[in-house]
Every structure is written in C-alpha cells, then in structure tokens.
Design a protein around this motif. Sequence first.
Motif, PDB file in Angstrom:
ATOM      1  N   ARG A 311       0.865  -1.179   0.000  1.00  0.00           N
ATOM      2  CA  ARG A 311       0.000   0.000   0.000  1.00  0.00           C
ATOM      3  C   ARG A 311       0.901   1.227   0.000  1.00  0.00           C
ATOM      4  NH1 ARG A 311      -5.547   0.531   1.946  1.00  0.00           N
ATOM      5  NH2 ARG A 311      -5.333  -1.639   2.627  1.00  0.00           N
ATOM      6  N   LEU A 312       0.492   2.273  -0.689  1.00  0.00           N
ATOM      7  CA  LEU A 312       1.337   3.456  -0.879  1.00  0.00           C
ATOM      8  C   LEU A 312       1.118   4.510   0.202  1.00  0.00           C
ATOM      9  CD1 LEU A 312       0.729   3.891  -4.706  1.00  0.00           C
ATOM     10  CD2 LEU A 312       2.848   3.069  -3.646  1.00  0.00           C
ATOM     11  N   VAL A 313       2.167   5.299   0.419  1.00  0.00           N
ATOM     12  CA  VAL A 313       2.114   6.480   1.278  1.00  0.00           C
ATOM     13  C   VAL A 313       2.763   7.640   0.545  1.00  0.00           C
ATOM     14  CG1 VAL A 313       3.357   7.492   3.250  1.00  0.00           C
ATOM     15  CG2 VAL A 313       1.896   5.512   3.589  1.00  0.00           C
ATOM     16  N   ARG A 314       2.248   8.832   0.806  1.00  0.00           N
ATOM     17  CA  ARG A 314       2.866  10.069   0.324  1.00  0.00           C
ATOM     18  C   ARG A 314       2.953  11.040   1.501  1.00  0.00           C
ATOM     19  NH1 ARG A 314      -0.009  14.571  -3.609  1.00  0.00           N
ATOM     20  NH2 ARG A 314       1.605  16.180  -3.406  1.00  0.00           N
ATOM     21  N   PRO A 315       4.142  11.467   1.902  1.00  0.00           N
ATOM     22  CA  PRO A 315       4.251  12.409   3.026  1.00  0.00           C
ATOM     23  C   PRO A 315       3.705  13.783   2.639  1.00  0.00           C
ATOM     24  CG  PRO A 315       6.390  12.094   1.994  1.00  0.00           C
ATOM     25  CD  PRO A 315       5.455  11.116   1.336  1.00  0.00           C
ATOM     26  N   LEU A 316       3.120  14.474   3.609  1.00  0.00           N
ATOM     27  CA  LEU A 316       2.616  15.821   3.340  1.00  0.00           C
ATOM     28  C   LEU A 316       3.759  16.757   2.974  1.00  0.00           C
ATOM     29  CD1 LEU A 316       0.302  17.863   3.302  1.00  0.00           C
ATOM     30  CD2 LEU A 316       0.611  18.158   5.772  1.00  0.00           C
ATOM     31  N   LYS A 317       4.885  16.626   3.671  1.00  0.00           N
ATOM     32  CA  LYS A 317       6.069  17.423   3.353  1.00  0.00           C
ATOM     33  C   LYS A 317       6.975  16.606   2.442  1.00  0.00           C
ATOM     34  CE  LYS A 317      10.045  19.791   5.401  1.00  0.00           C
ATOM     35  NZ  LYS A 317      10.793  20.085   6.647  1.00  0.00           N
ATOM     36  N   ALA A 318       7.114  17.042   1.211  1.00  0.00           N
ATOM     37  CA  ALA A 318       7.926  16.294   0.247  1.00  0.00           C
ATOM     38  C   ALA A 318       9.402  16.376   0.619  1.00  0.00           C
ATOM     39  CB  ALA A 318       7.708  16.838  -1.159  1.00  0.00           C
ATOM     40  N   PRO A 319      10.138  15.276   0.521  1.00  0.00           N
ATOM     41  CA  PRO A 319      11.578  15.310   0.797  1.00  0.00           C
ATOM     42  C   PRO A 319      12.346  15.982  -0.336  1.00  0.00           C
ATOM     43  CG  PRO A 319      10.916  13.119   0.095  1.00  0.00           C
ATOM     44  CD  PRO A 319       9.652  13.930   0.219  1.00  0.00           C
ATOM     45  N   SER A 320      13.622  16.227  -0.096  1.00  0.00           N
ATOM     46  CA  SER A 320      14.477  16.833  -1.113  1.00  0.00           C
ATOM     47  C   SER A 320      14.793  15.820  -2.208  1.00  0.00           C
ATOM     48  CB  SER A 320      15.790  17.307  -0.475  1.00  0.00           C
ATOM     49  OG  SER A 320      16.560  16.182  -0.062  1.00  0.00           O
ATOM     50  N   PRO A 321      15.235  16.283  -3.390  1.00  0.00           N
ATOM     51  CA  PRO A 321      15.631  15.341  -4.450  1.00  0.00           C
ATOM     52  C   PRO A 321      16.706  14.364  -3.985  1.00  0.00           C
ATOM     53  CG  PRO A 321      15.418  17.545  -5.348  1.00  0.00           C
ATOM     54  CD  PRO A 321      15.264  17.680  -3.861  1.00  0.00           C
ATOM     55  N   GLU A 322      17.643  14.828  -3.148  1.00  0.00           N
ATOM     56  CA  GLU A 322      18.696  13.949  -2.653  1.00  0.00           C
ATOM     57  C   GLU A 322      18.113  12.861  -1.747  1.00  0.00           C
ATOM     58  OE1 GLU A 322      20.173  17.649  -4.091  1.00  0.00           O
ATOM     59  OE2 GLU A 322      18.745  17.307  -2.451  1.00  0.00           O
ATOM     60  N   GLU A 323      17.157  13.227  -0.907  1.00  0.00           N
ATOM     61  CA  GLU A 323      16.515  12.242  -0.020  1.00  0.00           C
ATOM     62  C   GLU A 323      15.689  11.243  -0.822  1.00  0.00           C
ATOM     63  OE1 GLU A 323      15.861  14.846   4.055  1.00  0.00           O
ATOM     64  OE2 GLU A 323      14.541  15.205   2.339  1.00  0.00           O
ATOM     65  N   ILE A 324      15.047  11.719  -1.873  1.00  0.00           N
ATOM     66  CA  ILE A 324      14.261  10.825  -2.723  1.00  0.00           C
ATOM     67  C   ILE A 324      15.172   9.811  -3.404  1.00  0.00           C
ATOM     68  CG2 ILE A 324      12.885  10.728  -4.851  1.00  0.00           C
ATOM     69  CD1 ILE A 324      11.633  13.396  -3.998  1.00  0.00           C
ATOM     70  N   ASP A 325      16.282  10.288  -3.949  1.00  0.00           N
ATOM     71  CA  ASP A 325      17.224   9.378  -4.605  1.00  0.00           C
ATOM     72  C   ASP A 325      17.757   8.347  -3.627  1.00  0.00           C
ATOM     73  OD1 ASP A 325      19.080   8.776  -6.992  1.00  0.00           O
ATOM     74  OD2 ASP A 325      20.500   9.117  -5.363  1.00  0.00           O
ATOM     75  N   GLN A 326      18.077   8.777  -2.420  1.00  0.00           N
ATOM     76  CA  GLN A 326      18.592   7.852  -1.416  1.00  0.00           C
ATOM     77  C   GLN A 326      17.541   6.803  -1.056  1.00  0.00           C
ATOM     78  OE1 GLN A 326      19.390   9.427   2.511  1.00  0.00           O
ATOM     79  NE2 GLN A 326      21.054   7.962   2.837  1.00  0.00           N
ATOM     80  N   TYR A 327      16.280   7.201  -0.979  1.00  0.00           N
ATOM     81  CA  TYR A 327      15.219   6.259  -0.625  1.00  0.00           C
ATOM     82  C   TYR A 327      15.100   5.156  -1.674  1.00  0.00           C
ATOM     83  CZ  TYR A 327      10.724   4.329   0.726  1.00  0.00           C
ATOM     84  OH  TYR A 327       9.730   3.461   1.107  1.00  0.00           O
ATOM     85  N   TYR A 328      15.087   5.534  -2.941  1.00  0.00           N
ATOM     86  CA  TYR A 328      14.881   4.547  -3.994  1.00  0.00           C
ATOM     87  C   TYR A 328      16.121   3.692  -4.258  1.00  0.00           C
ATOM     88  CZ  TYR A 328      10.550   7.044  -5.127  1.00  0.00           C
ATOM     89  OH  TYR A 328       9.303   7.612  -5.074  1.00  0.00           O
ATOM     90  N   ASN A 329      17.283   4.152  -3.829  1.00  0.00           N
ATOM     91  CA  ASN A 329      18.522   3.439  -4.147  1.00  0.00           C
ATOM     92  C   ASN A 329      19.335   3.043  -2.921  1.00  0.00           C
ATOM     93  OD1 ASN A 329      18.551   3.681  -7.207  1.00  0.00           O
ATOM     94  ND2 ASN A 329      18.320   5.824  -6.610  1.00  0.00           N
TER      95      ASN A 329
END
Length: 336
Positions: A311-329
């Motif tokens: 099941r998906l989640v989306r945080p109300l406060k979007a993370p930075s591009p660097e944090e997003i890249d770290q999450y997926y990789n």
Amino acid sequence: MMKIYMAQVKRTCFKYVVLPLLFMFCIVWNSNTATEPFENYIQEIPHSNLGFGMNAIPGGDFIMGSPKNETGHMEDESPERKVHIDAFWMGTHEVTWDLFEMFLDKDYEKAISTKPLPDNVDGLSRPSTPYLDMTFGMGKENKPAIAMTQYGAIQFCHWLYEKTGVFYRLPTEAEWEYAARAGSSERYFFGEDSSRLEDYAWFGENSGGTTHEVGKKKPNPWGLYDILGNAMEWTYDQYEPYEATQGVILNPTKHPEKLYPQVLRGGHYESVDVELRVAKRFISDPVWKQLDPQIPKSKWWFPEAPFVGMRLVRPLKAPSPEEIDQYYNKQPISDY
C-alpha cells in the motif's frame, strides 16, 4: 505649496510604486508557500486511463503496540510507546495488478499509453519476467498485486515517481499502525469483537483461500479498505524488538541495514483472527525464495509468499531530491 506638492508626490508614489510592489511580493510569497490542499484525491497515471485513490491521514499521537493482557498479544508488541505521526496520504486500497503490471511489463505499459514513454521511465530497471504465475491462480483484475519483494515494492514507487513527479513510498511501521487504528486503542479499529471481522476483512474464515477484489468490504474510519486481511502489506522498517522509551517518539523509522527481516503488517487471506489485530507484526523470511531456481535468486519476487502485497504512502512534506534518490537506491535494499 511645497508641503501640498510633497504630499501629492508621496500619495502618487504609494499608489503607483509601493502598492504594486506589495502586490507582487504577495504573489511571490503565496506561490512559494502555497501547498496542495490536504484532502483525499485521485492520482491519475499520465497518458493512461488508470489511477488510484489517496486518503488524507491527519497527524497526531497514538499508543503503538499492545498491552500484555490483549487477547493474542505477542511479546514483540510491547512495551507500548507513545508516538507522534506527521500528516500523510495513504492509498485507499492495496496496489492492484492493474497498476503493478504497467511497471512489470514495459511492453504492456507502452501498449496502453497514449504517448511514447519518456526516457526517464523507459530506462528504469524492471522486474525480471517471472517463471511462475505470480497470481498463483487467484486472478488479477482489481485484485492486490502480490509476491513482490520489498525491493520490488520500492521500485514500483520509483516508477510512480518518474511517471507522476510525486514522491510515493512504503509506510513506516508506525505510520501503518497509526492509519490502521484510525484513532482506536483496541484490538481492531472497530473494537474488541473479532466476529465483526467478516464486515471488514478477507481472512481465513471467509476468503476461500484466495485474494479478493479490493474495496468489497467496509473501510476503517479513515476510509482505508482491506487494511486488515486480503494481502499482508510491506512497511519500510527493519524488524527489531521494541525498547522502553520516555516521552513521545516523533515519526519513528528503522532504516534497513540488512535484507532480513523487514516488517509487514495487516494479515492476509489465510490469517486467523488474532493475526489481524492492528498491533500484530510480521517479518520477511528468506525461505520465501527457496523455490526460486535462479542463481542468483530473483531480487524482485518471493515465489513462496503469495500473501504479500503493498500500500502506498505520500508524506505531506515532500523530501528533497537527494533524499528521494537515497530512498529509492538505498543499500542494502538494492543488493537483493
């Protein structure tokens, strides 16, 4: 005369210089601080006729875990701790095959898309073609996608991000329990009476040994369907026993440092009633891959876990591009 003239100059300057500047400042300030309304919405998949619902989950405090006198209590559900969760959106339903198959099969995605795939989507790493029927004979249409690894679930989120520009991820264990409870402190979000599970969940007593179409049972008070039963749901967290804490824990997350075990929640279509308690914790197991004849074994699939979904989640406060890249990789998730 000079005083009158200067007063006129000031009025003219204020009207034609200061006021326009203030107006422009307000526009710029609003454009930089405005946020999307925090409400339920439908996320459309660009250039297709598919989409999925996201429900707004208000932030707040709750007691995570279960007391030792709760029927079915397990030792790793205590000690209870007080947790604060920031607001977020959560998928109205479990991710279905209708959506997951677009990610799974690029040719299928191209076939149903009204425009060519952009390079950032076309070049994404995709799951290996499974050698088994990964529905295990249970069917696909509007049913939960199953048997993906945590890595596969996170890469589906990555694909969604590239498709939509919106950061989606797995829930933390705390977010999942908070959303499933929907304000309740009892065994189930509807109370203590397990006989009421029939109204809300597909599980061992009523599923017939198979998954079912999402949204056919009643939702919890925050509008989440099948949050108990049907398919067990991935969280992002590494499994570890709870520890005694003081005060309120803010948005706890246990970042994975090894491949096993990770936490899953919610029970599934073959679970017994006590396994559908909102505090119940499940853990991933490498034995779920033992039938996989590939060497090395697939990092995408668990051929012995037809009960695992997401099941998906989306945080109300979007993370930075660097944090997003770290999450997926993040390692070691990509080392499956």
